[in-house]
Design a protein around this motif. Sequence first.
Motif, PDB file in Angstrom:
ATOM      1  N   ASP A  56       0.821  -1.198   0.000  1.00 31.27           N
ATOM      2  CA  ASP A  56       0.000   0.000   0.000  1.00 31.27           C
ATOM      3  C   ASP A  56       0.861   1.256   0.000  1.00 31.27           C
ATOM      4  OD1 ASP A  56      -2.675  -1.307   2.079  1.00 31.27           O
ATOM      5  OD2 ASP A  56      -2.371  -1.410  -0.071  1.00 31.27           O
ATOM      6  N   LYS A  57       1.972   1.258   0.764  1.00 30.80           N
ATOM      7  CA  LYS A  57       2.853   2.417   0.804  1.00 30.80           C
ATOM      8  C   LYS A  57       3.455   2.673  -0.571  1.00 30.80           C
ATOM      9  CE  LYS A  57       4.155   2.060   5.665  1.00 30.80           C
ATOM     10  NZ  LYS A  57       5.269   1.823   6.612  1.00 30.80           N
ATOM     11  N   ALA A  58       3.862   1.602  -1.242  1.00 27.34           N
ATOM     12  CA  ALA A  58       4.452   1.740  -2.576  1.00 27.34           C
ATOM     13  C   ALA A  58       3.435   2.339  -3.540  1.00 27.34           C
ATOM     14  CB  ALA A  58       4.940   0.383  -3.089  1.00 27.34           C
ATOM     15  N   PHE A  59       2.199   1.920  -3.432  1.00 26.36           N
ATOM     16  CA  PHE A  59       1.162   2.448  -4.322  1.00 26.36           C
ATOM     17  C   PHE A  59       0.913   3.925  -4.055  1.00 26.36           C
ATOM     18  CE2 PHE A  59      -2.300   2.663  -7.081  1.00 26.36           C
ATOM     19  CZ  PHE A  59      -3.308   3.365  -6.446  1.00 26.36           C
ATOM     20  N   SER A 104       3.193  10.025  -9.624  1.00 25.87           N
ATOM     21  CA  SER A 104       2.575  10.022 -10.958  1.00 25.87           C
ATOM     22  C   SER A 104       1.643  11.208 -11.131  1.00 25.87           C
ATOM     23  CB  SER A 104       1.833   8.709 -11.220  1.00 25.87           C
ATOM     24  OG  SER A 104       0.713   8.601 -10.373  1.00 25.87           O
ATOM     25  N   TYR A 105       0.973  11.618 -10.076  1.00 21.41           N
ATOM     26  CA  TYR A 105       0.097  12.800 -10.181  1.00 21.41           C
ATOM     27  C   TYR A 105       0.936  14.046 -10.444  1.00 21.41           C
ATOM     28  CZ  TYR A 105      -3.557  16.188  -9.141  1.00 21.41           C
ATOM     29  OH  TYR A 105      -4.438  17.213  -9.220  1.00 21.41           O
ATOM     30  N   THR A 106       2.075  14.152  -9.768  1.00 22.75           N
ATOM     31  CA  THR A 106       2.977  15.286  -9.987  1.00 22.75           C
ATOM     32  C   THR A 106       3.483  15.266 -11.429  1.00 22.75           C
ATOM     33  OG1 THR A 106       3.639  15.237  -7.676  1.00 22.75           O
ATOM     34  CG2 THR A 106       5.085  16.402  -9.192  1.00 22.75           C
ATOM     35  N   ALA A 107       3.891  14.087 -11.915  1.00 26.94           N
ATOM     36  CA  ALA A 107       4.379  13.966 -13.295  1.00 26.94           C
ATOM     37  C   ALA A 107       3.270  14.291 -14.276  1.00 26.94           C
ATOM     38  CB  ALA A 107       4.926  12.559 -13.535  1.00 26.94           C
ATOM     39  N   GLN A 122       7.350   5.556 -16.645  1.00 28.06           N
ATOM     40  CA  GLN A 122       8.410   4.935 -15.851  1.00 28.06           C
ATOM     41  C   GLN A 122       7.893   4.565 -14.463  1.00 28.06           C
ATOM     42  OE1 GLN A 122      11.786   7.469 -15.222  1.00 28.06           O
ATOM     43  NE2 GLN A 122      13.054   5.845 -14.397  1.00 28.06           N
ATOM     44  N   LEU A 123       7.092   5.449 -13.857  1.00 26.69           N
ATOM     45  CA  LEU A 123       6.527   5.159 -12.531  1.00 26.69           C
ATOM     46  C   LEU A 123       5.586   3.959 -12.593  1.00 26.69           C
ATOM     47  CD1 LEU A 123       5.839   8.811 -11.335  1.00 26.69           C
ATOM     48  CD2 LEU A 123       7.508   7.228 -10.357  1.00 26.69           C
ATOM     49  N   GLU A 124       4.802   3.877 -13.661  1.00 29.64           N
ATOM     50  CA  GLU A 124       3.867   2.756 -13.789  1.00 29.64           C
ATOM     51  C   GLU A 124       4.625   1.438 -13.974  1.00 29.64           C
ATOM     52  OE1 GLU A 124       0.141   5.235 -15.642  1.00 29.64           O
ATOM     53  OE2 GLU A 124       1.167   3.824 -16.920  1.00 29.64           O
ATOM     54  N   VAL A 125       5.693   1.498 -14.755  1.00 27.33           N
ATOM     55  CA  VAL A 125       6.504   0.299 -14.963  1.00 27.33           C
ATOM     56  C   VAL A 125       7.130  -0.134 -13.635  1.00 27.33           C
ATOM     57  CG1 VAL A 125       8.628  -0.546 -16.051  1.00 27.33           C
ATOM     58  CG2 VAL A 125       6.944   0.687 -17.415  1.00 27.33           C
ATOM     59  N   CYS A 126       7.638   0.836 -12.867  1.00 28.66           N
ATOM     60  CA  CYS A 126       8.241   0.516 -11.562  1.00 28.66           C
ATOM     61  C   CYS A 126       7.216  -0.107 -10.625  1.00 28.66           C
ATOM     62  CB  CYS A 126       8.839   1.768 -10.929  1.00 28.66           C
ATOM     63  SG  CYS A 126      10.343   2.346 -11.733  1.00 28.66           S
ATOM     64  N   LEU A 127       5.994   0.449 -10.622  1.00 29.78           N
ATOM     65  CA  LEU A 127       4.948  -0.095  -9.759  1.00 29.78           C
ATOM     66  C   LEU A 127       4.587  -1.514 -10.177  1.00 29.78           C
ATOM     67  CD1 LEU A 127       2.961   0.432  -7.416  1.00 29.78           C
ATOM     68  CD2 LEU A 127       1.319   1.206  -9.125  1.00 29.78           C
ATOM     69  N   ALA A 128       4.464  -1.733 -11.473  1.00 26.76           N
ATOM     70  CA  ALA A 128       4.136  -3.073 -11.963  1.00 26.76           C
ATOM     71  C   ALA A 128       5.246  -4.063 -11.594  1.00 26.76           C
ATOM     72  CB  ALA A 128       3.924  -3.050 -13.476  1.00 26.76           C
ATOM     73  N   GLU A 129       6.505  -3.619 -11.710  1.00 29.51           N
ATOM     74  CA  GLU A 129       7.614  -4.491 -11.327  1.00 29.51           C
ATOM     75  C   GLU A 129       7.580  -4.797  -9.839  1.00 29.51           C
ATOM     76  OE1 GLU A 129      10.803  -2.944 -14.711  1.00 29.51           O
ATOM     77  OE2 GLU A 129      11.111  -2.418 -12.617  1.00 29.51           O
ATOM     78  N   GLN A 130       7.228  -3.797  -9.036  1.00 26.01           N
ATOM     79  CA  GLN A 130       7.130  -4.014  -7.582  1.00 26.01           C
ATOM     80  C   GLN A 130       6.059  -5.061  -7.280  1.00 26.01           C
ATOM     81  OE1 GLN A 130       9.051  -2.716  -5.110  1.00 26.01           O
ATOM     82  NE2 GLN A 130       7.963  -4.013  -3.690  1.00 26.01           N
ATOM     83  N   PHE A 131       4.904  -4.941  -7.948  1.00 24.27           N
ATOM     84  CA  PHE A 131       3.835  -5.922  -7.740  1.00 24.27           C
ATOM     85  C   PHE A 131       4.271  -7.317  -8.189  1.00 24.27           C
ATOM     86  CE2 PHE A 131       0.874  -3.493  -5.751  1.00 24.27           C
ATOM     87  CZ  PHE A 131       0.315  -2.455  -6.485  1.00 24.27           C
ATOM     88  N   GLU A 132       5.022  -7.370  -9.297  1.00 24.84           N
ATOM     89  CA  GLU A 132       5.498  -8.674  -9.765  1.00 24.84           C
ATOM     90  C   GLU A 132       6.481  -9.286  -8.772  1.00 24.84           C
ATOM     91  OE1 GLU A 132       5.004  -7.672 -14.516  1.00 24.84           O
ATOM     92  OE2 GLU A 132       6.991  -8.043 -13.723  1.00 24.84           O
ATOM     93  N   LYS A 133       7.360  -8.445  -8.189  1.00 26.92           N
ATOM     94  CA  LYS A 133       8.292  -8.946  -7.170  1.00 26.92           C
ATOM     95  C   LYS A 133       7.519  -9.458  -5.954  1.00 26.92           C
ATOM     96  CE  LYS A 133      12.159  -5.935  -8.366  1.00 26.92           C
ATOM     97  NZ  LYS A 133      12.963  -4.775  -7.958  1.00 26.92           N
ATOM     98  N   ASP A 134       6.493  -8.674  -5.547  1.00 24.99           N
ATOM     99  CA  ASP A 134       5.673  -9.116  -4.412  1.00 24.99           C
ATOM    100  C   ASP A 134       4.980 -10.435  -4.728  1.00 24.99           C
ATOM    101  OD1 ASP A 134       4.562  -5.775  -3.396  1.00 24.99           O
ATOM    102  OD2 ASP A 134       6.440  -6.846  -3.038  1.00 24.99           O
ATOM    103  N   ASP A 135       4.500 -10.558  -5.978  1.00 23.21           N
ATOM    104  CA  ASP A 135       3.853 -11.813  -6.392  1.00 23.21           C
ATOM    105  C   ASP A 135       4.826 -12.981  -6.303  1.00 23.21           C
ATOM    106  OD1 ASP A 135       1.644 -10.573  -9.050  1.00 23.21           O
ATOM    107  OD2 ASP A 135       1.490 -10.484  -6.866  1.00 23.21           O
ATOM    108  N   GLU A 136       6.066 -12.748  -6.741  1.00 20.61           N
ATOM    109  CA  GLU A 136       7.064 -13.822  -6.685  1.00 20.61           C
ATOM    110  C   GLU A 136       7.344 -14.240  -5.245  1.00 20.61           C
ATOM    111  OE1 GLU A 136       9.458 -12.330 -10.689  1.00 20.61           O
ATOM    112  OE2 GLU A 136      10.523 -12.471  -8.788  1.00 20.61           O
TER     113      GLU A 136
END
Length: 192
Positions: free
Chosen positions: A1-4, A11-14, A25-39
């Motif tokens: 939740d903190k990462a999101f 992302s709102y600032t960008a 880039q922020l969306e890709v980083c978030l998706a990668e974070q979720f994938e790491k959490d999934d792993e």
Amino acid sequence: DKAFFRYLGASYTAFLRGDEKMTEQLEVCLAEQFEKDDEVLEKEIEEMTDTNAVIVEQINNMTMGGQDLQQYLHKRDAYTTDLAQFHDLINQMDNHVVMLRQKKSDKHSALEDNTFKLSSVNANISNLKEIIYSQEISFNMAKDLQCQAKCISEVLDRLNSLHKKKKNLAAQKTMGATEFWNKIQELVQSFN
């Protein structure tokens, strides 16, 4: 939740800056974070599954007292519950990633529309500037001409007023001269 929430703020600032690359880039980083959490969660699930299998094997292979068996059965049930919860959490995260990708797509489409509209407005502004600069009379020249016309109108009004006064004065002098002439002729006729 903190990462999101960190992602959401950045992302709102960008987005407000119009920095599309940073947003992607922020969306890709978030998706990668979720994938790491999934792993990580999948590894924990595998470990629990392995532990569960070991417990089941121990139960099947050993002759235990009723109390030990109950503890293992309780652990197995707890692991099964945890496994189901982890599967639910992974599904929720996957759904969230899908939702983020859809939002990204929607924002990208809106950005393209706004870019097209902005280009159209800028083209219209350029055309209007070109028309204004190509005119023979500029805005400043028209303003100067308007001021000159006003001054000329005021001078003409004063001249007309002065002309009327001089005309009236000339008429009075002519009338006076005519009267004087008439008197002179009367005097001349009286001497004749």
